[in-house]
Design a protein around this motif. Structure first.
Motif, PDB file in Angstrom:
ATOM      1  N   ALA A  15     -20.131 148.313  49.349  1.00  0.00           N
ATOM      2  CA  ALA A  15     -19.295 147.054  50.286  1.00  0.00           C
ATOM      3  C   ALA A  15     -20.103 145.902  50.465  1.00  0.00           C
ATOM      4  O   ALA A  15     -19.394 145.004  50.280  1.00  0.00           O
ATOM      5  CB  ALA A  15     -18.732 147.113  51.819  1.00  0.00           C
ATOM      6  N   GLU A  16     -21.079 146.518  50.696  1.00  0.00           N
ATOM      7  CA  GLU A  16     -21.782 144.627  51.238  1.00  0.00           C
ATOM      8  C   GLU A  16     -22.046 144.223  49.473  1.00  0.00           C
ATOM      9  O   GLU A  16     -22.447 143.150  49.430  1.00  0.00           O
ATOM     10  CB  GLU A  16     -23.506 145.465  51.574  1.00  0.00           C
ATOM     11  N   ALA A  17     -22.307 145.219  48.954  1.00  0.00           N
ATOM     12  CA  ALA A  17     -22.297 144.194  47.114  1.00  0.00           C
ATOM     13  C   ALA A  17     -21.441 143.800  46.710  1.00  0.00           C
ATOM     14  O   ALA A  17     -21.501 142.795  46.147  1.00  0.00           O
ATOM     15  CB  ALA A  17     -22.933 145.345  46.310  1.00  0.00           C
ATOM     16  N   PHE A  18     -20.816 144.311  47.724  1.00  0.00           N
ATOM     17  CA  PHE A  18     -18.739 142.900  46.221  1.00  0.00           C
ATOM     18  C   PHE A  18     -18.422 142.296  48.084  1.00  0.00           C
ATOM     19  O   PHE A  18     -17.248 141.847  47.438  1.00  0.00           O
ATOM     20  CB  PHE A  18     -17.754 144.484  45.892  1.00  0.00           C
ATOM     21  N   SER A  19     -19.017 142.234  49.327  1.00  0.00           N
ATOM     22  CA  SER A  19     -18.033 141.396  49.994  1.00  0.00           C
ATOM     23  C   SER A  19     -19.648 140.817  50.536  1.00  0.00           C
ATOM     24  O   SER A  19     -20.179 141.821  51.031  1.00  0.00           O
ATOM     25  CB  SER A  19     -17.066 142.199  51.022  1.00  0.00           C
ATOM     26  N   ALA A  20     -18.844 139.108  50.649  1.00  0.00           N
ATOM     27  CA  ALA A  20     -19.992 138.180  51.778  1.00  0.00           C
ATOM     28  C   ALA A  20     -19.223 137.689  52.292  1.00  0.00           C
ATOM     29  O   ALA A  20     -18.566 137.144  52.226  1.00  0.00           O
ATOM     30  CB  ALA A  20     -21.142 137.701  50.828  1.00  0.00           C
ATOM     31  N   VAL A  23     -20.487 133.075  48.703  1.00  0.00           N
ATOM     32  CA  VAL A  23     -21.195 133.765  48.126  1.00  0.00           C
ATOM     33  C   VAL A  23     -21.995 132.668  46.938  1.00  0.00           C
ATOM     34  O   VAL A  23     -21.486 131.149  46.806  1.00  0.00           O
ATOM     35  CB  VAL A  23     -20.012 134.173  46.875  1.00  0.00           C
ATOM     36  N   ILE A  24     -23.020 132.540  46.711  1.00  0.00           N
ATOM     37  CA  ILE A  24     -24.399 131.359  46.251  1.00  0.00           C
ATOM     38  C   ILE A  24     -24.070 131.484  44.866  1.00  0.00           C
ATOM     39  O   ILE A  24     -24.334 132.891  44.340  1.00  0.00           O
ATOM     40  CB  ILE A  24     -25.722 131.736  47.030  1.00  0.00           C
ATOM     41  N   VAL A  46     -24.286 136.650  48.673  1.00  0.00           N
ATOM     42  CA  VAL A  46     -24.097 137.319  48.216  1.00  0.00           C
ATOM     43  C   VAL A  46     -24.897 136.668  46.562  1.00  0.00           C
ATOM     44  O   VAL A  46     -24.238 135.230  47.015  1.00  0.00           O
ATOM     45  CB  VAL A  46     -23.081 138.591  47.599  1.00  0.00           C
ATOM     46  N   VAL A  47     -26.179 136.485  45.971  1.00  0.00           N
ATOM     47  CA  VAL A  47     -26.235 135.744  45.507  1.00  0.00           C
ATOM     48  C   VAL A  47     -26.089 135.986  43.478  1.00  0.00           C
ATOM     49  O   VAL A  47     -26.299 136.972  43.535  1.00  0.00           O
ATOM     50  CB  VAL A  47     -28.166 135.093  45.523  1.00  0.00           C
ATOM     51  N   VAL A  48     -24.833 135.403  43.058  1.00  0.00           N
ATOM     52  CA  VAL A  48     -24.906 135.783  41.482  1.00  0.00           C
ATOM     53  C   VAL A  48     -25.668 134.679  40.342  1.00  0.00           C
ATOM     54  O   VAL A  48     -25.820 133.671  41.094  1.00  0.00           O
ATOM     55  CB  VAL A  48     -23.316 135.263  41.581  1.00  0.00           C
ATOM     56  N   ASP A  49     -26.104 135.413  39.610  1.00  0.00           N
ATOM     57  CA  ASP A  49     -26.651 134.246  38.327  1.00  0.00           C
ATOM     58  C   ASP A  49     -26.514 134.909  37.428  1.00  0.00           C
ATOM     59  O   ASP A  49     -27.217 136.352  36.859  1.00  0.00           O
ATOM     60  CB  ASP A  49     -28.612 134.137  38.737  1.00  0.00           C
ATOM     61  N   SER A  50     -26.609 134.561  35.948  1.00  0.00           N
ATOM     62  CA  SER A  50     -26.205 134.528  35.030  1.00  0.00           C
ATOM     63  C   SER A  50     -27.530 135.401  34.276  1.00  0.00           C
ATOM     64  O   SER A  50     -27.666 136.040  33.092  1.00  0.00           O
ATOM     65  CB  SER A  50     -25.103 133.551  33.921  1.00  0.00           C
ATOM     66  N   LEU A  51     -28.553 134.147  34.829  1.00  0.00           N
ATOM     67  CA  LEU A  51     -29.744 135.045  33.761  1.00  0.00           C
ATOM     68  C   LEU A  51     -30.331 136.429  34.834  1.00  0.00           C
ATOM     69  O   LEU A  51     -29.821 136.707  36.344  1.00  0.00           O
ATOM     70  CB  LEU A  51     -30.704 133.558  34.758  1.00  0.00           C
ATOM     71  N   GLY A 119     -19.340 140.496  33.720  1.00  0.00           N
ATOM     72  CA  GLY A 119     -19.157 141.722  34.308  1.00  0.00           C
ATOM     73  C   GLY A 119     -18.062 142.572  34.914  1.00  0.00           C
ATOM     74  O   GLY A 119     -17.745 143.377  34.680  1.00  0.00           O
ATOM     75  N   GLY A 120     -17.210 141.348  35.049  1.00  0.00           N
ATOM     76  CA  GLY A 120     -15.869 141.960  35.989  1.00  0.00           C
ATOM     77  C   GLY A 120     -16.155 142.245  37.369  1.00  0.00           C
ATOM     78  O   GLY A 120     -15.323 143.230  38.083  1.00  0.00           O
ATOM     79  N   THR A 121     -16.850 142.191  37.434  1.00  0.00           N
ATOM     80  CA  THR A 121     -16.929 142.217  39.454  1.00  0.00           C
ATOM     81  C   THR A 121     -16.552 140.697  39.275  1.00  0.00           C
ATOM     82  O   THR A 121     -16.240 140.491  39.670  1.00  0.00           O
ATOM     83  CB  THR A 121     -18.387 141.542  39.675  1.00  0.00           C
ATOM     84  N   LYS A 122     -15.676 141.628  40.866  1.00  0.00           N
ATOM     85  CA  LYS A 122     -14.488 141.114  42.085  1.00  0.00           C
ATOM     86  C   LYS A 122     -15.300 140.570  43.388  1.00  0.00           C
ATOM     87  O   LYS A 122     -15.600 141.707  44.049  1.00  0.00           O
ATOM     88  CB  LYS A 122     -12.931 140.955  41.874  1.00  0.00           C
ATOM     89  N   LEU A 123     -15.831 139.377  43.520  1.00  0.00           N
ATOM     90  CA  LEU A 123     -16.859 139.092  44.941  1.00  0.00           C
ATOM     91  C   LEU A 123     -15.753 138.603  46.117  1.00  0.00           C
ATOM     92  O   LEU A 123     -14.830 137.627  45.379  1.00  0.00           O
ATOM     93  CB  LEU A 123     -18.004 137.893  44.674  1.00  0.00           C
ATOM     94  N   THR A 124     -15.720 139.430  46.854  1.00  0.00           N
ATOM     95  CA  THR A 124     -14.682 138.036  48.112  1.00  0.00           C
ATOM     96  C   THR A 124     -15.471 138.188  49.507  1.00  0.00           C
ATOM     97  O   THR A 124     -16.406 138.482  49.676  1.00  0.00           O
ATOM     98  CB  THR A 124     -13.620 139.292  48.879  1.00  0.00           C
TER      99      THR A 124
END
Ligand code: FAD
Length: 354
Positions: A15-20, A23-24, A46-51, A119-124
């Motif tokens: 749950a923590e991996a998909f909501s925060a 989202v940065i 949660v910090v997302v980067d394409s790298l 990547g198909g991830t959905k974050l809330t």
């Protein structure tokens, strides 16, 4: 080039991996320092980067260069700064999602936002911070027939994790810093490591080249000169790479492929997010760093306001002001206290130094 130390929370529930709370988007210096500023107010990020790693431009454009204008440091190496930032924010337990590009940011009817990645991830989340810099770095893909099937099968590594290479035959593609560094790191655990490069000459830091050549001399890595022209394997599971060069074709055993061929920049994101962005720059109110969409903030090189300077220290300042605005929005009933790190026992407890 990967920074020295990842700094993410050790144990993260699904749950923590998909909501925060926040989202940065972007793990450059501005995005990393935003974790710290938001963490002061117990806002989990949660910090997302394409790298496949943190550092943004510092990691991609000038990993080996010294920086002389970071306050308090007469000089600090670019990757050293990235590693230090990751260590500094680690107590706040950010969740990193590397190797994923944010494509869509949609308001939820229940409040907050849904953030979708390629990547198909959905974050809330309750707020979004765009620290997108000059754009999303996309690792260059090698042009080899059938690559997509092996990517889907998990044989092509987008996010470098040397611990996942134990017992594998690893082929690294490229001849720059990242390729050499990964080949060297992979040699610790992998069954075999082969670097495939067009020529016996590298565009990498001299120390890396010396280390790599030493490993080759010791028989712990191999250099195959040429280019990859084919892949072998079944059901997405790679077993070999065909390399053509110096007039011959050879088969190299491979169960994991690590393309390290540099990156392209994708500036399309902000234009698709209804933010009046121009050339990847997002207009913000410089008092709050909020964009035209309430709850979405922008900092760092990607933020646009009168007098904006594309400097690391400006991104840090913007992160501090943004965090105040996010706190006011998400915690409207709490008393506005600005904790000094030198004297706030509460903050020192969060940092684990008290
Ligand atoms: C050669 C060079 C030397 C420099 N030297 C200095 C210096 O000495 N001092 C100084 O202060 N500044 C220097 N700079 C500028 C400094 O590097 C930038 O100001 C700084 O990197 C900006 O940080 P940032 O976090 O805003 O963005 P970036 O560092 O650009 O990081 C943005 C990150 O966001 C990611 N991203 C973007 N869009 C998406 C998306 N849709 N989904 C997922 N991820 C996304 C990108 O992949 C990237 O990793 C230099 C720049 C260059 C090019």
């Amino acid at each position: 080039m990967p920074p020295p130390e990842p700094g993410s929370a050790a144990d993260v529930t699904a749950a923590e991996a998909f909501s925060a709370d926040v989202v940065i988007v972007g793990a450059g210096p501005a995005g990393l320092f935003a974790v710290f500023q938001l963490g002061l107010y117990d806002l989990r990020c949660v910090v997302v980067d394409s790298l496949g790693h943190a550092g943004g431009q510092l990691a991609e454009y000038y990993p080996d260069k010294p920086i002389y204008d970071v306050p308090g440091h007469t000089v600090i190496g670019a990757l050293e700064l990235v590693g230090a930032l990751q260590k500094q924010v680690a107590p706040f337990g950010p969740v990193y999602r590397f190797g994923e590009r944010v494509d869509r940011i949609a308001a939820r009817t229940a409040g907050g936002f849904e953030v979708d990645t390629d990547g198909g991830t959905k974050l809330t989340c309750r707020a979004v911070v765009l620290a997108t810099g000059g754009g999303a770095f996309r690792p260059k893909r090698p042009e080899i027939d059938g690559l997509a099937g092996f990517e889907a099968g998990g044989s092509v590594m987008a996010v470098f994790d040397p611990t996942a290479l134990a017992g594998h035959d690893v082929v690294v593609l490229g001849g720059g810093d990242v390729a050499l560094e990964r080949a060297i790191a992979a040699a610790e655990a992998a069954a075999s490591v082969t670097l495939v490069h067009r020529r016996d000459d590298f565009q990498a830091a001299p120390a890396l080249v010396v280390r790599f050549r030493t490993l080759v001399a010791e028989g712990r890595t191999r250099l195959a000169i040429g280019r990859p022209v084919g892949l072998e394997g079944v059901d997405g599971r790679l077993s070999g790479v065909l390399v053509r060069g110096l007039g011959v074709e050879q088969r190299v055993a491979a169960t994991r492929l690590l393309p390290c061929l540099g990156t392209d920049l994708d500036r399309t994101g902000p234009a698709a997010w209804d933010l009046d962005a121009s050339d990847g720059r997002i207009p913000v109110d410089p008092a709050s760093f909020e964009t035209r969409r309430p709850g979405i903030f922008a900092i760092g090189d990607g933020a646009l306001y009168p007098g904006k300077l594309p400097l690391i220290l400006c991104g840090f300042h913007e992160a501090a002001l943004m965090a105040q605005a996010v706190r006011r929005r998400l915690q409207p009933r709490t008393r506005p206290i600005l904790p000094y790190s030198s004297s706030s026992s509460d903050l020192q407890r969060k940092l684990g130094v008290r």
